[in-house]
Design a protein around this motif. Structure first.
Motif, mmCIF file in Angstrom:
data_model
loop_
_atom_site.group_PDB
_atom_site.id
_atom_site.type_symbol
_atom_site.label_atom_id
_atom_site.label_comp_id
_atom_site.label_asym_id
_atom_site.label_seq_id
_atom_site.Cartn_x
_atom_site.Cartn_y
_atom_site.Cartn_z
ATOM 1 N N ALA A 17 -23.000 4.977 -26.640
ATOM 2 C CA ALA A 17 -22.367 3.788 -27.213
ATOM 3 C C ALA A 17 -21.492 3.053 -26.195
ATOM 4 O O ALA A 17 -21.453 1.828 -26.172
ATOM 5 N N ALA A 18 -20.794 3.806 -25.354
ATOM 6 C CA ALA A 18 -19.925 3.187 -24.352
ATOM 7 C C ALA A 18 -20.728 2.678 -23.155
ATOM 8 O O ALA A 18 -20.298 1.778 -22.439
ATOM 9 N N GLY A 19 -21.886 3.292 -22.931
ATOM 10 C CA GLY A 19 -22.723 2.894 -21.817
ATOM 11 C C GLY A 19 -22.273 3.461 -20.481
ATOM 12 O O GLY A 19 -22.705 3.001 -19.428
ATOM 13 N N LEU A 20 -21.416 4.462 -20.516
ATOM 14 C CA LEU A 20 -20.973 5.116 -19.285
ATOM 15 C C LEU A 20 -20.455 6.503 -19.586
ATOM 16 O O LEU A 20 -20.159 6.836 -20.721
ATOM 17 N N GLU A 21 -20.373 7.312 -18.524
ATOM 18 C CA GLU A 21 -19.923 8.695 -18.681
ATOM 19 C C GLU A 21 -18.416 8.807 -18.727
ATOM 20 O O GLU A 21 -17.873 9.625 -19.462
ATOM 21 N N GLU A 22 -17.745 8.015 -17.911
ATOM 22 C CA GLU A 22 -16.281 8.053 -17.903
ATOM 23 C C GLU A 22 -15.742 6.752 -17.351
ATOM 24 O O GLU A 22 -16.455 5.983 -16.704
ATOM 25 N N GLU A 23 -14.482 6.517 -17.652
ATOM 26 C CA GLU A 23 -13.808 5.330 -17.142
ATOM 27 C C GLU A 23 -12.314 5.588 -17.103
ATOM 28 O O GLU A 23 -11.795 6.443 -17.819
ATOM 29 N N LYS A 24 -11.640 4.826 -16.250
ATOM 30 C CA LYS A 24 -10.188 4.870 -16.204
ATOM 31 C C LYS A 24 -9.661 3.755 -17.095
ATOM 32 O O LYS A 24 -10.175 2.640 -17.079
ATOM 33 N N VAL A 25 -8.646 4.094 -17.875
ATOM 34 C CA VAL A 25 -8.050 3.139 -18.801
ATOM 35 C C VAL A 25 -6.557 3.103 -18.537
ATOM 36 O O VAL A 25 -5.905 4.154 -18.497
ATOM 37 N N GLN A 26 -6.022 1.903 -18.362
ATOM 38 C CA GLN A 26 -4.587 1.738 -18.122
ATOM 39 C C GLN A 26 -3.914 1.326 -19.426
ATOM 40 O O GLN A 26 -4.383 0.430 -20.123
ATOM 41 N N LEU A 27 -2.811 2.001 -19.724
ATOM 42 C CA LEU A 27 -2.071 1.776 -20.965
ATOM 43 C C LEU A 27 -0.586 1.669 -20.641
ATOM 44 O O LEU A 27 -0.141 2.126 -19.588
ATOM 45 N N ALA A 28 0.166 1.123 -21.557
ATOM 46 C CA ALA A 28 1.616 1.023 -21.376
ATOM 47 C C ALA A 28 2.237 2.411 -21.355
ATOM 48 O O ALA A 28 1.750 3.342 -22.002
ATOM 49 N N ALA A 29 3.309 2.556 -20.598
ATOM 50 C CA ALA A 29 4.055 3.817 -20.588
ATOM 51 C C ALA A 29 4.441 4.167 -22.016
ATOM 52 O O ALA A 29 4.790 3.293 -22.810
ATOM 53 N N GLY A 30 4.358 5.437 -22.357
ATOM 54 C CA GLY A 30 4.679 5.874 -23.708
ATOM 55 C C GLY A 30 3.510 5.771 -24.674
ATOM 56 O O GLY A 30 3.648 6.062 -25.857
ATOM 57 N N ALA A 31 2.345 5.369 -24.172
ATOM 58 C CA ALA A 31 1.165 5.238 -25.028
ATOM 59 C C ALA A 31 0.753 6.594 -25.592
ATOM 60 O O ALA A 31 0.992 7.637 -24.985
ATOM 61 N N THR A 32 0.125 6.541 -26.747
ATOM 62 C CA THR A 32 -0.339 7.738 -27.436
ATOM 63 C C THR A 32 -1.868 7.784 -27.440
ATOM 64 O O THR A 32 -2.533 6.820 -27.052
ATOM 65 N N VAL A 33 -2.406 8.877 -27.930
ATOM 66 C CA VAL A 33 -3.854 8.976 -28.083
ATOM 67 C C VAL A 33 -4.355 7.851 -28.990
ATOM 68 O O VAL A 33 -5.371 7.225 -28.715
ATOM 69 N N ALA A 34 -3.620 7.549 -30.059
ATOM 70 C CA ALA A 34 -4.013 6.454 -30.955
ATOM 71 C C ALA A 34 -4.079 5.128 -30.202
ATOM 72 O O ALA A 34 -4.977 4.312 -30.443
ATOM 73 N N ASP A 35 -3.140 4.897 -29.295
ATOM 74 C CA ASP A 35 -3.164 3.669 -28.493
ATOM 75 C C ASP A 35 -4.412 3.631 -27.611
ATOM 76 O O ASP A 35 -5.040 2.583 -27.446
ATOM 77 N N ALA A 36 -4.759 4.763 -27.043
ATOM 78 C CA ALA A 36 -5.955 4.842 -26.203
ATOM 79 C C ALA A 36 -7.204 4.546 -27.022
ATOM 80 O O ALA A 36 -8.086 3.804 -26.576
ATOM 81 N N VAL A 37 -7.281 5.101 -28.217
ATOM 82 C CA VAL A 37 -8.437 4.872 -29.082
ATOM 83 C C VAL A 37 -8.546 3.389 -29.433
ATOM 84 O O VAL A 37 -9.638 2.809 -29.405
ATOM 85 N N ALA A 38 -7.424 2.758 -29.728
ATOM 86 C CA ALA A 38 -7.431 1.319 -30.030
ATOM 87 C C ALA A 38 -7.943 0.524 -28.831
ATOM 88 O O ALA A 38 -8.718 -0.429 -28.992
ATOM 89 N N GLU A 39 -7.549 0.916 -27.633
ATOM 90 C CA GLU A 39 -8.009 0.225 -26.429
ATOM 91 C C GLU A 39 -9.505 0.451 -26.219
ATOM 92 O O GLU A 39 -10.225 -0.473 -25.823
#
Length: 86
Positions: A17-39
């Motif tokens: 579904a993502a079309g890739l094996e892995e990627e780097k994702v930048q998030l705001a300091a203090g981000a949570t797993v939920a924030d990552a999922v939203a991104e």
């Protein structure tokens, strides 16, 4: 630190579904797993959001039960779709 960068690794249907094996994702300091999922939903709006509704996550190799867990810089988040047994 104003941001954290995590590595997201996709497996099985999530990888397709993502079309890739892995990627780097930048998030705001203090981000949570939920924030990552939203991104991830924002980055891959076509097929991944449906998959994310049914997956489980590992954060640095440990199962995530609380999506409110804070992320640290360099953390690895694995996206694991349910696997059929037989």
């Amino acid at each position: 630190m104003t941001s954290v960068t995590i590595v997201v690794r996709y497996f099985a249907a999530a990888r397709a579904a993502a079309g890739l094996e892995e990627e780097k994702v930048q998030l705001a300091a203090g981000a949570t797993v939920a924030d990552a999922v939203a991104e991830l939903r924002r980055l891959h709006p076509e097929g991944l959001p449906r998959i994310l509704d049914a997956v489980s996550y590992l954060l640095d190799g440990v199962a995530v039960r609380d999506l409110g867990r804070a992320l640290t810089d360099g953390a690895e988040l694995d996206v694991l779709p349910p696997f059929a047994g037989g």
